[in-house]
Design a protein around this motif. Sequence first.
Motif, PDB file in Angstrom:
ATOM      1  N   GLY A  95     100.239  44.238  51.296  1.00 27.17           N
ATOM      2  CA  GLY A  95     101.291  45.236  51.116  1.00 27.17           C
ATOM      3  C   GLY A  95     101.193  45.997  49.811  1.00 27.17           C
ATOM      4  O   GLY A  95     101.797  47.062  49.665  1.00 27.17           O
ATOM      5  N   PHE A  96     100.437  45.462  48.840  1.00 27.70           N
ATOM      6  CA  PHE A  96     100.233  46.160  47.566  1.00 27.70           C
ATOM      7  C   PHE A  96      99.034  47.080  47.700  1.00 27.70           C
ATOM      8  O   PHE A  96      97.933  46.638  48.053  1.00 27.70           O
ATOM      9  N   VAL A  97      99.238  48.349  47.420  1.00 36.65           N
ATOM     10  CA  VAL A  97      98.155  49.328  47.519  1.00 36.65           C
ATOM     11  C   VAL A  97      97.442  49.407  46.171  1.00 36.65           C
ATOM     12  O   VAL A  97      97.978  49.935  45.195  1.00 36.65           O
ATOM     13  N   ALA A  98      96.224  48.864  46.123  1.00 41.88           N
ATOM     14  CA  ALA A  98      95.469  48.806  44.870  1.00 41.88           C
ATOM     15  C   ALA A  98      94.709  50.099  44.599  1.00 41.88           C
ATOM     16  O   ALA A  98      94.519  50.489  43.443  1.00 41.88           O
ATOM     17  N   VAL A  99      94.247  50.752  45.670  1.00 43.50           N
ATOM     18  CA  VAL A  99      93.524  52.018  45.546  1.00 43.50           C
ATOM     19  C   VAL A  99      94.110  52.979  46.574  1.00 43.50           C
ATOM     20  O   VAL A  99      94.312  52.608  47.736  1.00 43.50           O
ATOM     21  N   LYS A 100      94.376  54.208  46.134  1.00 44.97           N
ATOM     22  CA  LYS A 100      95.085  55.170  46.996  1.00 44.97           C
ATOM     23  C   LYS A 100      94.302  56.481  47.111  1.00 44.97           C
ATOM     24  O   LYS A 100      94.344  57.313  46.213  1.00 44.97           O
ATOM     25  N   GLY A 101      93.564  56.642  48.183  1.00 42.85           N
ATOM     26  CA  GLY A 101      92.861  57.903  48.422  1.00 42.85           C
ATOM     27  C   GLY A 101      91.881  58.284  47.339  1.00 42.85           C
ATOM     28  O   GLY A 101      91.756  59.461  46.981  1.00 42.85           O
ATOM     29  N   MET A 102      91.158  57.310  46.812  1.00 41.09           N
ATOM     30  CA  MET A 102      90.243  57.538  45.697  1.00 41.09           C
ATOM     31  C   MET A 102      88.930  58.166  46.158  1.00 41.09           C
ATOM     32  O   MET A 102      88.359  57.781  47.178  1.00 41.09           O
ATOM     33  N   ASN A 103      88.466  59.143  45.378  1.00 38.35           N
ATOM     34  CA  ASN A 103      87.171  59.783  45.624  1.00 38.35           C
ATOM     35  C   ASN A 103      86.260  59.559  44.420  1.00 38.35           C
ATOM     36  O   ASN A 103      86.703  59.650  43.275  1.00 38.35           O
ATOM     37  N   LEU A 104      85.009  59.262  44.704  1.00 39.93           N
ATOM     38  CA  LEU A 104      84.039  59.037  43.629  1.00 39.93           C
ATOM     39  C   LEU A 104      82.665  59.475  44.114  1.00 39.93           C
ATOM     40  O   LEU A 104      82.183  58.991  45.138  1.00 39.93           O
ATOM     41  N   LYS A 105      82.029  60.380  43.387  1.00 42.71           N
ATOM     42  CA  LYS A 105      80.678  60.803  43.720  1.00 42.71           C
ATOM     43  C   LYS A 105      79.728  60.375  42.613  1.00 42.71           C
ATOM     44  O   LYS A 105      79.999  60.579  41.430  1.00 42.71           O
ATOM     45  N   LEU A 106      78.616  59.805  43.033  1.00 39.50           N
ATOM     46  CA  LEU A 106      77.627  59.322  42.074  1.00 39.50           C
ATOM     47  C   LEU A 106      76.353  60.138  42.224  1.00 39.50           C
ATOM     48  O   LEU A 106      75.797  60.246  43.318  1.00 39.50           O
ATOM     49  N   LEU A 107      75.911  60.726  41.132  1.00 40.19           N
ATOM     50  CA  LEU A 107      74.701  61.538  41.146  1.00 40.19           C
ATOM     51  C   LEU A 107      73.473  60.689  40.891  1.00 40.19           C
ATOM     52  O   LEU A 107      73.547  59.598  40.316  1.00 40.19           O
ATOM     53  N   ASN A 108      72.331  61.209  41.305  1.00 41.41           N
ATOM     54  CA  ASN A 108      71.063  60.532  41.052  1.00 41.41           C
ATOM     55  C   ASN A 108      70.817  60.430  39.550  1.00 41.41           C
ATOM     56  O   ASN A 108      71.049  61.377  38.796  1.00 41.41           O
ATOM     57  N   ARG A 109      70.380  59.264  39.108  1.00 42.81           N
ATOM     58  CA  ARG A 109      70.092  58.990  37.691  1.00 42.81           C
ATOM     59  C   ARG A 109      71.298  59.267  36.809  1.00 42.81           C
ATOM     60  O   ARG A 109      71.201  59.877  35.742  1.00 42.81           O
ATOM     61  N   ASP A 110      72.440  58.814  37.268  1.00 37.32           N
ATOM     62  CA  ASP A 110      73.715  59.026  36.581  1.00 37.32           C
ATOM     63  C   ASP A 110      74.127  57.748  35.858  1.00 37.32           C
ATOM     64  O   ASP A 110      74.017  56.656  36.413  1.00 37.32           O
ATOM     65  N   LEU A 111      74.566  57.874  34.607  1.00 37.39           N
ATOM     66  CA  LEU A 111      75.181  56.753  33.896  1.00 37.39           C
ATOM     67  C   LEU A 111      76.667  57.062  33.853  1.00 37.39           C
ATOM     68  O   LEU A 111      77.148  57.816  33.011  1.00 37.39           O
ATOM     69  N   HIS A 112      77.398  56.493  34.788  1.00 37.62           N
ATOM     70  CA  HIS A 112      78.765  56.887  35.099  1.00 37.62           C
ATOM     71  C   HIS A 112      79.717  55.755  34.753  1.00 37.62           C
ATOM     72  O   HIS A 112      79.609  54.661  35.305  1.00 37.62           O
ATOM     73  N   PHE A 113      80.635  56.017  33.825  1.00 32.95           N
ATOM     74  CA  PHE A 113      81.600  54.998  33.405  1.00 32.95           C
ATOM     75  C   PHE A 113      82.920  55.194  34.134  1.00 32.95           C
ATOM     76  O   PHE A 113      83.404  56.323  34.276  1.00 32.95           O
ATOM     77  N   LEU A 114      83.503  54.084  34.560  1.00 28.55           N
ATOM     78  CA  LEU A 114      84.779  54.079  35.265  1.00 28.55           C
ATOM     79  C   LEU A 114      85.786  53.369  34.362  1.00 28.55           C
ATOM     80  O   LEU A 114      85.641  52.177  34.068  1.00 28.55           O
ATOM     81  N   ILE A 115      86.786  54.102  33.875  1.00 25.14           N
ATOM     82  CA  ILE A 115      87.742  53.541  32.941  1.00 25.14           C
ATOM     83  C   ILE A 115      89.171  53.745  33.445  1.00 25.14           C
ATOM     84  O   ILE A 115      89.412  54.489  34.385  1.00 25.14           O
ATOM     85  N   GLY A 116      90.103  53.082  32.777  1.00 27.19           N
ATOM     86  CA  GLY A 116      91.507  53.187  33.155  1.00 27.19           C
ATOM     87  C   GLY A 116      92.245  51.946  32.705  1.00 27.19           C
ATOM     88  O   GLY A 116      91.639  50.915  32.420  1.00 27.19           O
ATOM     89  N   PRO A 117      93.572  52.004  32.646  1.00 33.08           N
ATOM     90  CA  PRO A 117      94.357  50.844  32.208  1.00 33.08           C
ATOM     91  C   PRO A 117      94.269  49.692  33.195  1.00 33.08           C
ATOM     92  O   PRO A 117      93.755  49.834  34.314  1.00 33.08           O
ATOM     93  N   ASN A 118      94.753  48.553  32.770  1.00 32.18           N
ATOM     94  CA  ASN A 118      94.741  47.369  33.611  1.00 32.18           C
ATOM     95  C   ASN A 118      95.434  47.648  34.941  1.00 32.18           C
ATOM     96  O   ASN A 118      96.515  48.229  34.985  1.00 32.18           O
ATOM     97  N   GLY A 119      94.784  47.232  36.043  1.00 33.85           N
ATOM     98  CA  GLY A 119      95.369  47.434  37.361  1.00 33.85           C
ATOM     99  C   GLY A 119      95.135  48.803  37.951  1.00 33.85           C
ATOM    100  O   GLY A 119      95.727  49.157  38.980  1.00 33.85           O
ATOM    101  N   ALA A 120      94.243  49.603  37.337  1.00 40.07           N
ATOM    102  CA  ALA A 120      93.996  50.965  37.825  1.00 40.07           C
ATOM    103  C   ALA A 120      93.199  50.993  39.120  1.00 40.07           C
ATOM    104  O   ALA A 120      93.183  52.004  39.808  1.00 40.07           O
TER     105      ALA A 120
END
Length: 269
Positions: free
Chosen positions: A29-54
């Motif tokens: 019943g707890f929605v942890a992720v809501k309609g999230m989009n993420l695109k990863l490019l070739n040879r990408d160093l991609h950091f994912l940040i956010g507060p606790n529980g994001a």
Amino acid sequence: MSRLLQKNKKSSELQVILAAEDITVSFGGFVAVKGMNLKLLNRDLHFLIGPNGAGKTTMLDVICGKTKPASGSVKLMDGTELTRLKEHQIVRKGIGRKFQAPSIFAGLTVEENLALAAETRRLPFQAIRIRRHGARGEAMERVMLQTGLQDRIGERAGALSHGEKQWLEIGMLLLQEPQVLLLDEPAAGMTDEETYQTGRLLQEIATERSVVVVEHDMEFVREFAAKVTVMHEGKLLKEGTMAEVQADPRIAEVYLGTRGQANVETAER
């Protein structure tokens, strides 16, 4: 390098090799992720940040198949829908995942740990040869140099420092030849020197494959991130360079509960 080669190289690096679209994840019943989009490019160093529980780690879990989303899709460049596959099938499709705590065989040597990892990409008779004769291929030699463990090959993995254990596990993943490497706080608990070496290692890895890093150390993110995605309450809040992220007043509000110039120095996962 000719202009044509430079153009082709740049075009290759801008290719989207993995796209997560409209991902929603619910736990009881707890929605942890809501309609999230993420695109990863070739040879990408991609950091994912956010507060606790994001929802950052949950996104990695969805990509590697550990968690199945309630809705949404995760597709590779070839059109493969990863949400329909099991975890081991996703590994075979070139997705490598490292969790925060190192997962190595403490009683085996560094070389033995790497040899076992290499076996997952070999035919059975080749794996037997490695076990019986300790044969080392070029890939293993390269990984030893890349991770800085070439002088520790005969050491038991349990005797390594925390940072060296992390590098060993990263090396084990590299031997499985992933297209995409997912890392959860790889620099946590490291010394300043180990943290710097880890950042340089990630930059080197990203010259050949794509890397997604969940991280809370903003100094580390500032120094090494090529691209940053900020999540908040399971949603995409901001994406861009670290400078662009810090200049967004919404980021200060998310991290510190106040508007103004974003200071995410003390942000927690």
